[in-house]
Enzyme design. Structure first.
Site, PDB file in Angstrom:
ATOM      1  CB  ILE A   1      -1.082  -0.052   1.228  1.00 45.91           C
ATOM      2  CG1 ILE A   1      -2.018   0.862   0.979  1.00 45.91           C
ATOM      3  CG2 ILE A   1      -0.410   0.457   2.545  1.00 45.91           C
ATOM      4  CD1 ILE A   1      -3.350   0.540   1.937  1.00 45.91           C
TER       5      ILE A   1
ATOM      6  N   GLY B   1      12.743  -4.413  11.746  1.00 47.67           N
ATOM      7  CA  GLY B   1      11.926  -3.551  11.126  1.00 47.67           C
ATOM      8  C   GLY B   1      10.611  -4.015  10.780  1.00 47.67           C
TER       9      GLY B   1
ATOM     10  CG  HIS C   1       5.212  -8.899   5.139  1.00 47.94           C
ATOM     11  ND1 HIS C   1       4.941  -9.185   6.576  1.00 47.94           N
ATOM     12  CD2 HIS C   1       5.905  -8.130   5.060  1.00 47.94           C
ATOM     13  CE1 HIS C   1       5.613  -8.341   6.968  1.00 47.94           C
ATOM     14  NE2 HIS C   1       5.903  -7.374   6.266  1.00 47.94           N
TER      15      HIS C   1
HETATM   16  P1  AMP Z   1       7.068  -4.615   7.366  1.00 47.32           P
HETATM   17  O1  AMP Z   1       6.352  -5.297   8.331  1.00 47.32           O
HETATM   18  O2  AMP Z   1       8.116  -3.766   7.677  1.00 47.32           O
HETATM   19  O3  AMP Z   1       7.835  -5.712   6.355  1.00 47.32           O
HETATM   20  O4  AMP Z   1       6.377  -3.642   6.523  1.00 47.32           O
HETATM   21  C1  AMP Z   1       4.864  -3.902   6.300  1.00 47.32           C
HETATM   22  C2  AMP Z   1       4.536  -3.497   5.046  1.00 47.32           C
HETATM   23  O5  AMP Z   1       3.155  -3.695   4.946  1.00 47.32           O
HETATM   24  C3  AMP Z   1       4.777  -1.942   4.717  1.00 47.32           C
HETATM   25  O6  AMP Z   1       5.549  -2.043   3.556  1.00 47.32           O
HETATM   26  C4  AMP Z   1       3.310  -1.449   4.409  1.00 47.32           C
HETATM   27  O7  AMP Z   1       3.438  -0.519   3.550  1.00 47.32           O
HETATM   28  C5  AMP Z   1       2.737  -2.718   4.118  1.00 47.32           C
HETATM   29  N1  AMP Z   1       1.172  -2.735   4.425  1.00 47.32           N
HETATM   30  C6  AMP Z   1       0.654  -2.501   5.702  1.00 47.32           C
HETATM   31  N2  AMP Z   1      -0.828  -2.461   5.451  1.00 47.32           N
HETATM   32  C7  AMP Z   1      -0.961  -2.958   4.123  1.00 47.32           C
HETATM   33  C8  AMP Z   1      -2.400  -2.996   3.344  1.00 47.32           C
HETATM   34  N3  AMP Z   1      -3.423  -3.004   3.998  1.00 47.32           N
HETATM   35  N4  AMP Z   1      -2.043  -3.298   2.082  1.00 47.32           N
HETATM   36  C9  AMP Z   1      -0.844  -3.574   1.491  1.00 47.32           C
HETATM   37  N5  AMP Z   1       0.173  -3.631   2.228  1.00 47.32           N
HETATM   38  C10 AMP Z   1       0.265  -3.032   3.604  1.00 47.32           C
END
Ligand code: AMP
Ligand code: ZN
Length: 105
Positions: free
Chosen positions: A31, A92, A99
């Site tokens: 997002i 981080g 994911h």
């Molecule tokens: P991290 O946990 O640091 O790997 O980052 C989580 C990632 O999820 C970040 O890049 C956010 O931009 C992404 N993110 C959070 N909520 C959403 C969502 N609803 N849809 C898509 N991506 C998301």
């Protein structure tokens, strides 16, 4: 009902821009993209992080990782791409549902 964002995306309760799905994994656009192409690959099954994986997740992890170059190719990333798995607060990680980031362009 779970409060895990990615479980809710996997269940179709929250919208996402999906690029791939099967019975075990899902991929969609981040997002807040850090580059022209920024995808996330997640398992449907909730796992907090890579640190919470064990031998029972081996095939799933392999499948997720092998999807990365396929999606990168589909997205036109001919010259390569970056993958990242943030693990734990110090790594981080913000969303505590495993994911893989696929970033390029
Ligand atoms: P991290 O946990 O640091 O790997 O980052 C989580 C990632 O999820 C970040 O890049 C956010 O931009 C992404 N993110 C959070 N909520 C959403 C969502 N609803 N849809 C898509 N991506 C998301
Ligand atoms: Zn989850």
């Amino acid at each position: 009902m779970t409060d895990c964002i990615f479980c809710r995306i996997a269940a179709g309760e929250l919208p996402s821009r999906k690029v791939y799905e099967d019975d075990e994994i899902l991929a969609f656009h981040d997002i807040h993209p850090a580059a022209p192409v920024h995808l996330l690959i997640i398992p449907r099954q909730h796992v907090d992080s890579l640190a919470h994986c064990d031998a029972s997740h081996q095939a799933l992890l392999g499948k997720m990782l092998l999807l990365a170059p396929r999606l990168a190719q589909d997205m036109g990333l001919k010259d390569g791409f970056k993958t990242a798995i943030h693990t734990g607060v110090a790594g981080g990680q913000v969303v505590f549902h495993l994911h893989i980031h696929v970033i390029g362009g």
